[in-house]
Each structure stands twice: as C-alpha cells, then as structure tokens.
Design an enzyme around this catalytic site. Structure first.
Site, PDB file in Angstrom:
ATOM      1  N   PHE A  52      12.149  40.738 139.261  1.00  0.00           N
ATOM      2  CA  PHE A  52      10.545  41.515 139.956  1.00  0.00           C
ATOM      3  C   PHE A  52       9.808  40.943 140.498  1.00  0.00           C
ATOM      4  CE2 PHE A  52       7.337  44.331 138.704  1.00  0.00           C
ATOM      5  CZ  PHE A  52       8.375  46.034 139.032  1.00  0.00           C
TER       6      PHE A  52
ATOM      7  N   ASP B 243       5.996  33.675 141.903  1.00  0.00           N
ATOM      8  CA  ASP B 243       5.475  35.175 141.953  1.00  0.00           C
ATOM      9  C   ASP B 243       4.737  34.426 140.310  1.00  0.00           C
ATOM     10  OD1 ASP B 243       4.586  37.679 140.823  1.00  0.00           O
ATOM     11  OD2 ASP B 243       7.192  38.338 141.383  1.00  0.00           O
TER      12      ASP B 243
ATOM     13  N   LYS C 152      -2.138  41.278 137.866  1.00  0.00           N
ATOM     14  CA  LYS C 152      -1.929  42.001 136.104  1.00  0.00           C
ATOM     15  C   LYS C 152      -3.264  41.338 135.943  1.00  0.00           C
ATOM     16  CE  LYS C 152       2.489  43.161 135.471  1.00  0.00           C
ATOM     17  NZ  LYS C 152       3.609  42.718 136.487  1.00  0.00           N
TER      18      LYS C 152
END
Ligand code: PLP
Length: 406
Positions: free
Chosen positions: A141, A226, A255
C-alpha cells in the site's frame, strides 16, 4: 470566544459526505494521552492511534505548545518563500538519517508520489527514457493517488479508474528470487514497505531487504522504502531502515511525522535530490510552518533514547498479553510486528472477521484497527502509559471472551 455551533451527529455523515468511508457509529470529540471521549461522554482507550499517526497520543503538551506558538506567529507563506520551522525540521531529519535533503508535502501518498517521480527523473536524466520501470510488491500500500495506487499491489484500489500508470510490476513480498527474476536494467526503482502495514503487519526479512539493496545496486536502480507507517519511532528505531540496517536511496515518511497534523516528507541524498531542479515538482502547502513546527516537536520527543527504548518494552508487554488472549480464546494464532505496530493473525475459525473484533472491542471501550480482513492491528501512541496498556488489554480480553462465547 467560542462561537455557538450547530449540532451534528453520525447520521449527518450519510447526508453530506461522499460515501467513500464507513466511519464507526460514535463521534470522538476530545482526547488526552491514550484516552478519547465521544459525544455522549463515553471514554475509550485508543490503540488505533489514528492509524499510526497519533505517535504521542492526543493533546500532547509539547505538540499543543509548538502548534499554538507557531499559530500566533505565521501560518503559511507558500514555497515562494522558505520558513524557519521547515528549515529546522529538515536539519533534524538530515541529522538523524542517511539523507542529505528533504522535500515536504502533506500526506503519505504525496511523499510517495515525489519519491516515484524522483526515481523516474533520475533514471531519465542518467540513462534515458527506457529505464522507467518500477517494481513493487504484491499487497503493498502506497496511497490513493493514481500513481500510488498503480504502484500499490492491491488491484481493488487501482481497478476501475481507467488506464493506470504503466511500467509497474508486482512481485511477492519477502521473495528475493521473484525480485531477482523481475529486476532488469530497465528498472528505475524497487519500492518496499519494511513492514507491510495495511495488508496485515508483515515484517520484511533482513535478508530480503539486504538482497534487494544488492540487486538495486547491480542494476542501477534506486531502493525506495515507504516508511509512511513504519517511520518516526514506530519500530523502536527512528526509522525502520535503521532497525534493519539496510539503507534506502529514498525514504517516504508521513503519518506519525506530524503526530496528527498533516505532513509528509521525502528524504534522499544530495546526489539524487539535484535531479528535482527548480520547477520540476512542487506543492502549495508543502513545508507549511504550522505542520513543520509540530513535526519538529514530534521529533524532539520521539527521537530520544527513553521513548525509543520504551517502544521496545511496550512491545513486549503487548505481545505477551496478546499471545495469552489469543491462546485462551482461540481467536488468533500469531502476534507479529515490530515495536508498536502489532498484528494479531486471526485463527482459521475467525478468518475474514477482523471487523467483528473491531466492533466487539469498540463495545468494550477500546479502539483497535484492522489490517485487511484477517488481522487485528494495534498502532498506539509510543508513549502510551503502562496502566492504559493493561486496561486496554483487559477490555480487549472482555471483547474476545464475549465474541467467542456468543
Ligand atoms: C498510510 C500509508 C500511505 C498513504 O498515506 P496517506 O497519508 O494516507 O496518503 C502510504 N504508504 C503506507 C505504507 C501507508 O501506511
């Protein structure tokens, strides 16, 4: 000073919002540390952390202080000007990592978008247009923009929007032979989550990341990590690449970086960064003083031996108790993950029912997460109090008991 606001309820969501989410039945209105209160005054323990975002819980004094101080000074100037909080944050990130340069944006998807564009640009400049292929992993993702869903390894997110970005392939995660078979001199980048977050909290093997590093070097491809979910202390190291001891060429963060204030960052070396010359890429809000002031305060607190060591200790506490609960109720068979990114893999009988566990936990006053249909995920604050861990896991055990008795 406060202005009277019109009352709103969960039902309003279905009236006025685009229906792309299915939020829970209650509306959180206030938080402090790892506790959250809803509109009715009900208190919940938060082990979801806003999906690995609220790295210091809710209303942490250092973050409230940084935000309000900056709010009284300067909110926004655009990138026509630079600003002090952005420069301070960049210094901190450069000092703490392999990187020499930072690019700021507003989300994980944008950090990855910048990473992928940089990788393609570098290959284009150095080797020509043939070298543009990106290798990603199955079930990965990377965000929800068109480029990032195309790179992401989940067709359910990329299908049905017309033509995708081309030149992207997907190989099974943690499978070095598959990567070796796919990589070629046309590959410009290999993109890996050091721990696959959204698709079930699956940590990479060290040998896999080491092997990927070697294959990238051999084929003049860039290695992109990532770290949108794994970064900023989540693993007990500042970034997961440091936990694994394998250094990427480009790293994306978001995040936890903002602790709840939207910000993303792409970190890279000077040699690569120079390919994003003036005018090649940009964003209006990126590097916004408010966001950078908060992220700077996040790093000041998180990047300390006490907090990072605390993550490892809290991991043990979670894991030991969760394994007990899993065994006692037959709900899950494995507790995996690193630091405070933890996944409970549901047993055969409960496969596909992570949502039921989420609902049962909520009824007991506990916020947890799913990571796909088969895994219950915990991504709490890195400074969650031990007493809150105990109480939250008591609630989780009650939920497990009720669910398995029913
Ligand atoms: C959440 C996430 C993203 C996307 O971040 P957004 O801020 O939602 O755009 C990208 N990569 C990983 C690994 C993530 O967990």
């Amino acid at each position: 000073m406060s202005v009277e606001q019109a009352p709103v309820q969960r039902a309003d969501f279905d009236q006025v919002m685009v229906p792309n989410y299915a939020p829970a039945a209650f509306i959180p209105v206030r938080g402090a540390g790892s506790r959250v209160w809803d509109q009715a005054g009900r208190e919940l323990i938060d082990f979801a952390g806003g999906i690995a975002v609220n790295v210091l819980g809710h209303a942490h004094p250092a973050l409230v202080g940084a935000l309000t101080e900056q709010a009284n000074k300067l909110w926004h100037v655009s990138n026509v000007f630079t600003n002090e909080p952005a420069l301070r944050l960049a210094h901190k990130l450069v000092d703490a990592t392999f990187a020499d340069r930072a690019f700021f944006c507003n989300s994980g998807a944008e950090a990855n978008e910048a990473a992928f564009k940089l990788a393609r640009r570098v290959a284009h400049d150095r080797f020509g247009p043939e070298k543009h292929e990106i290798i990603a992993t199955v079930n990965s993702f990377h965000g929800r923009t068109l480029f990032t869903v195309s790179v992401g390894g989940q067709p359910k997110y990329s299908d049905g929007f017309g033509p995708k970005i081309t030149g992207i392939s997907h190989v099974p995660y943690n499978d070095l032979d598959a990567l070796k078979a796919q990589i070629s001199d046309k590959t410009c980048a290999v993109v890996i989550e050091p721990i696959q977050g959204e698709s079930g909290v699956v940590p990479a093997d060290v040998a896999y990341l080491q092997g990927a590093r070697e294959l990238c070097d051999k084929h003049n491809a860039l290695l992109i990590f990532d770290e949108v979910q794994t970064g900023v202390g989540r693993t007990g190291s500042l970034f997961a690449y440091q936990h694994y001891g394998v250094t990427p060429d480009i790293l994306s963060s978001a995040k936890s970086l903002g602790g709840g204030f939207p910000i993303g960052a792409m970190l890279t070396t000077e040699d690569l960064a120079k390919h994003l010359a003036v005018g090649t890429h940009g964003t209006t809000y990126g590097g916004n003083p408010l966001a950078c002031a908060v992220a700077s305060a996040v790093l000041d607190v998180v990047n300390t031996p006490e907090v990072l060591a605390g993550v490892k200790a809290k991991h043990q506490k979670f894991k030991a108790r969760l394994e007990q609960i899993g065994e006692k109720y037959g709900l899950f068979t494995q507790v995996r993950g690193v630091g405070l990114l933890i996944g409970c893999v549901l047993s055969e009988a409960w496969k596909g029912k992570a949502k039921d566990v989420f609902n049962a936990a909520e009824k007991e006053g506990l916020m947890v997460l799913q990571a796909g249909p088969d895994v219950v995920r915990f991504a709490p604050s890195l400074v969650v109090e031990d007493a809150d861990i105990d109480e939250g896991l008591n609630r989780f055990e009650r939920a497990a008991a009720k669910l398995t008795q029913a």
